[in-house]
Design an enzyme around this catalytic site. Structure first.
Site, PDB file in Angstrom:
ATOM      1  N   ILE A 225      11.154 -18.191  -6.041  1.00  0.00           N
ATOM      2  CA  ILE A 225      11.164 -19.029  -4.843  1.00  0.00           C
ATOM      3  C   ILE A 225      10.319 -20.275  -5.039  1.00  0.00           C
ATOM      4  CG2 ILE A 225      10.421 -19.115  -2.426  1.00  0.00           C
ATOM      5  CD1 ILE A 225      11.273 -16.198  -2.168  1.00  0.00           C
ATOM      6  N   ASP A 244       0.222 -22.482 -11.018  1.00  0.00           N
ATOM      7  CA  ASP A 244       0.415 -21.050 -11.189  1.00  0.00           C
ATOM      8  C   ASP A 244      -0.708 -20.528 -12.087  1.00  0.00           C
ATOM      9  OD1 ASP A 244       1.654 -18.433 -11.160  1.00  0.00           O
ATOM     10  OD2 ASP A 244       3.563 -19.445 -10.811  1.00  0.00           O
ATOM     11  N   ASP A 267      -6.487 -19.852 -11.494  1.00  0.00           N
ATOM     12  CA  ASP A 267      -6.617 -18.631 -10.710  1.00  0.00           C
ATOM     13  C   ASP A 267      -7.109 -19.037  -9.332  1.00  0.00           C
ATOM     14  OD1 ASP A 267      -7.252 -16.262  -9.476  1.00  0.00           O
ATOM     15  OD2 ASP A 267      -8.706 -15.596 -10.966  1.00  0.00           O
ATOM     16  N   ASN A 291       2.826 -20.863  -1.717  1.00  0.00           N
ATOM     17  CA  ASN A 291       3.854 -19.886  -2.032  1.00  0.00           C
ATOM     18  C   ASN A 291       3.314 -18.702  -2.835  1.00  0.00           C
ATOM     19  OD1 ASN A 291       6.746 -18.959  -2.703  1.00  0.00           O
ATOM     20  ND2 ASN A 291       5.880 -19.369  -4.733  1.00  0.00           N
ATOM     21  N   LYS A 298       1.698   0.599  -1.509  1.00  0.00           N
ATOM     22  CA  LYS A 298       1.351   2.021  -1.392  1.00  0.00           C
ATOM     23  C   LYS A 298       1.240   2.341   0.092  1.00  0.00           C
ATOM     24  CE  LYS A 298       0.578   3.487  -5.709  1.00  0.00           C
ATOM     25  NZ  LYS A 298       1.286   4.644  -6.321  1.00  0.00           N
ATOM     26  N   LEU A 300      -0.720   3.787   3.218  1.00  0.00           N
ATOM     27  CA  LEU A 300      -2.155   3.634   3.435  1.00  0.00           C
ATOM     28  C   LEU A 300      -2.934   4.856   2.935  1.00  0.00           C
ATOM     29  CD1 LEU A 300      -4.247   1.673   4.525  1.00  0.00           C
ATOM     30  CD2 LEU A 300      -4.096   2.854   6.732  1.00  0.00           C
ATOM     31  N   ASN A 302      -2.490   6.405   0.335  1.00  0.00           N
ATOM     32  CA  ASN A 302      -2.648   6.309  -1.116  1.00  0.00           C
ATOM     33  C   ASN A 302      -3.126   4.936  -1.577  1.00  0.00           C
ATOM     34  OD1 ASN A 302      -1.596   8.983  -1.648  1.00  0.00           O
ATOM     35  ND2 ASN A 302       0.420   8.171  -1.117  1.00  0.00           N
ATOM     36  N   ASN A 350       6.280  -3.048   7.506  1.00  0.00           N
ATOM     37  CA  ASN A 350       7.133  -2.411   6.514  1.00  0.00           C
ATOM     38  C   ASN A 350       6.371  -1.239   5.893  1.00  0.00           C
ATOM     39  OD1 ASN A 350       9.514  -2.089   5.146  1.00  0.00           O
ATOM     40  ND2 ASN A 350       9.065  -3.607   3.569  1.00  0.00           N
ATOM     41  N   TYR A 356       0.150  -5.967   2.409  1.00  0.00           N
ATOM     42  CA  TYR A 356       1.011  -7.151   2.328  1.00  0.00           C
ATOM     43  C   TYR A 356       1.349  -7.675   3.723  1.00  0.00           C
ATOM     44  CZ  TYR A 356       5.054 -10.006   0.925  1.00  0.00           C
ATOM     45  OH  TYR A 356       5.943 -11.038   0.727  1.00  0.00           O
TER      46      TYR A 356
END
Length: 450
Positions: A225, A244, A267, A291, A298, A300, A302, A350, A356
Site C-alpha cells: 500500500i 522505510d 527506524d 502508512n 494473538k 489477549l 496469549n 477484530n 492492532y
C-alpha cells in the site's frame, strides 16, 4: 493476487451457474486509468435543491452528458425514467428536506432510477450537517439521510456505490473536488460513507495535476500500500520522499529511482528518529502520510508484552511523536495535509488484534483531537481506514478466512492498494482541507462496523 471467484462469476459459464444457484455475483470494479480525461464517462443526473444548482454549474467539467430529474430548474436535459439513458453518476441534493414528511422525496427520486444505472455507477447524496441546524425537526430529517444512504448503498448492485456528503455553510465551493473523487473510479472501493465538508480557502489549480509542487513524505513506502500511495501522489504531481526500515533499502531505493524521488532509511521508533527525519527534510513538507505499520496477532490471553509494545510503538506512538516534531520544527508547513493509515479493525474490532485495533483506533482519535488545533494553521488531519485489501499479507491468510474477508462487503470483493492510494491522494489535495478530523473507510462497505 487474483480473485478466482470473480473471474469465474464473470465468465459466460460462471454467470449462468451463479445465477441459477443464487450465489453472489460481484462485478469487476472500474478503476482510474492513465489517460482518462474526465471523472465521469457517461451520463450524470442531478436533482434536488439549491446545492444541486451549484453542482450543475461545473457539471460540464465532470462529463459531457448532464441530465436533470425531479424538482429544480437546471440548464440540463430532462431525464425520463424508462426512456432516458443509463446513468453513470447521480447527485441528489437533500439539504432542503427539513421535515419527516419531506423525506418521501428520497424514495420518489431514487426509486425510478435504480434500474437505470450503468455498471460501476457512483451516487452522492448532499445534505447539511444536522448539528448546525437549530430546528430539532430539521436536524432529525437531515440525520435521517445517513440511515437512508448507508442502507441504499447496500442495495446497489453491479459495483455501484453511494456516499453522503454533509456540506457546511461556506463549503459549497469545495463540492467540485469532492465530486471529482466520489463520482469517479478513484472511489471504486468506497461506499456507504458519510463525510462533512467545511469551509476551506485552498483550491486546486490544475485538476490534471492537483498535487503539483507539493512535497510529500510516505512512511512504510517500500512495497504494498505504501508504494502504491507514493506512485499515486507522483502521478498527481507531488514530489515524494519515501521512508522505510533499513532492511527494505533495496526496494526503497528502486522505487525512489523509478518515481524520481528521495528515500530515507530509518527506524521510526528510535529515540533520535524525529531529529534525523527533520534533518533529512530541509525543504519542508506539504503532505505527511503515516502508512508504516505492523501486526503481531494473538488473542489477549496469549498476547506477550513484546507483541503488544511493538505494535503500539510503530502504529501509534511513532506517528504521534514524529508529527509533533515536524509541526514544532516548522518542517510541516501551514496548509499541510496529514493522513493516518488506520483500519476498520480500529472501528469494529477484530478477534486476535486487541493491540492492532487499539493502535488504529488511537490514530482515528488522534485525527479527531488534533483537527481543531491544526486547523488554526490551515492543516488538515484525517484517517483512512482500509478494509480487506489484496496485498502480500492477505495472500497468506488461510483460504476460508480470505474468502470471508473478500465477500463480507456490499461490493463482494477485496480492494486493491490503488483504492487506498486514491483516497490518500484526494485527502492530500489543497481543497481537501475542507475535511479534517474524520475517518474515511476504504472497505467496499464492509459489514464490520458502521
Amino acid at each position: 493476487m487474483s480473485d478466482r471467484y470473480i473471474d469465474f462469476a464473470n465468465s459466460s459459464i460462471g454467470q449462468r451457474l451463479v445465477g441459477a444457484l443464487g450465489l453472489p455475483s460481484p462485478v469487476r470494479l472500474e478503476r482510474w486509468q492513465a489517460g482518462r480525461l474526465r471523472p465521469v464517462e457517461g451520463p450524470l443526473l442531478i436533482g434536488g435543491g439549491e446545492l444541486a444548482g451549484q453542482v450543475n454549474r461545473f457539471a460540464s467539467k465532470l462529463t459531457d452528458a448532464v441530465f436533470s430529474y425531479g424538482p429544480g430548474s437546471f440548464n440540463a436535459t430532462s431525464w425520463i425514467p424508462g426512456q432516458g439513458p443509463k446513468l453513470k453518476a447521480v447527485v441528489f441534493d437533500a439539504s432542503a428536506l427539513l421535515h419527516t414528511d419531506q423525506l418521501k422525496q428520497l424514495r420518489e427520486f431514487f426509486q425510478p432510477l435504480l434500474r437505470s444505472l450503468e455498471r460501476n455507477a457512483h451516487l452522492v447524496v448532499l445534505g447539511r450537517p444536522p448539528e448546525t441546524l437549530s430546528d430539532p425537526f430539521a436536524a432529525s430529517a437531515q440525520r435521517a439521510l445517513e440511515g437512508f444512504s448507508r442502507s441504499l448503498a447496500k442495495e446497489l448492485r453491479n459495483g455501484s456505490t453511494l456516499q453522503l456528503l454533509y456540506v457546511g455553510e461556506g463549503a459549497e465551493d469545495q463540492l467540485e473536488g469532492a465530486l471529482r473523487f466520489f463520482l469517479s473510479p478513484k472511489s471504486a472501493y468506497v461506499s456507504g460513507q458519510v463525510l462533512r465538508l467545511n469551509a476551506c480557502a485552498s483550491q486546486v489549480q490544475d485538476w490534471s495535476r492537483p498535487l503539483a509542487g507539493r512535497k510529500a513524505l510516505v512512511t512504510g513506502a517500500a512495497r504494498g500500500i505504501g508504494a502504491s500511495i507514493a506512485e499515486t501522489l507522483v502521478r498527481d504531481g507531488a514530489h515524494v520522499t519515501l521512508l522505510d526500515v533499513p532492511a527494505a533499502r533495496n526496494d526503497l531505493e528502486a522505487l525512489a529511482a523509478r518515481l524520481d524521488g528521495r528515500f530515507i532509511t530509518l527506524d521510526i521508533c528510535a529515540e533520535n528518529a524525529p531529529a534525523q527525519l527533520i534533518e533529512q527534510l530541509p525543504d519542508g513538507l506539504d503532505i505527511l502520510v503515516h502508512n508504516a505499520g505492523i501486526t503481531r496477532d494473538k488473542t489477549l490471553a496469549n498476547m506477550t508484552p513484546e507483541f503488544w509494545d511493538a505494535v503500539l510503538a510503530v502504529n501509534l506512538n511513532a506517528p504521534q511523536v514524529l508529527t509533533k516534531a515536524l509541526l514544532d520544527s516548522g518542517t510541516l508547513r501551514d496548509d499541510a495535509r496529514v493522513i493516518l493509515l488506520a483500519s476498520i479493525s480500529g472501528i469494529a474490532g477484530n478477534r486476535g488484534q486487541t493491540n492492532y485495533a487499539a493502535s488504529k483506533a488511537g490514530l482515528i482519535g488522534l485525527a479527531q483531537a488534533w483537527a481543531p488545533l491544526l486547523g488554526e494553521r490551515g492543516i488538515s488531519i484525517n484517517a483512512v481506514a482500509p478494509g480487506f485489501i489484496e496485498t502480500q499479507m492477505t495472500a497468506h491468510i488461510p483460504f476460508a478466512l480470505r474468502e470471508a474477508g473478500r465477500r463480507m462487503s456490499s461490493l463482494g470483493q477485496g480492494g486493491l492498494p490503488q483504492d487506498v492510494a486514491e483516497a490518500v491522494a484526494w485527502l492530500g489535495q489543497p481543497g481537501s482541507g475542507a475535511i479534517s478530523g474524520q475517518a474515511l473507510r476504504v472497505c467496499g462497505q464492509s459489514i464490520l462496523g458502521a
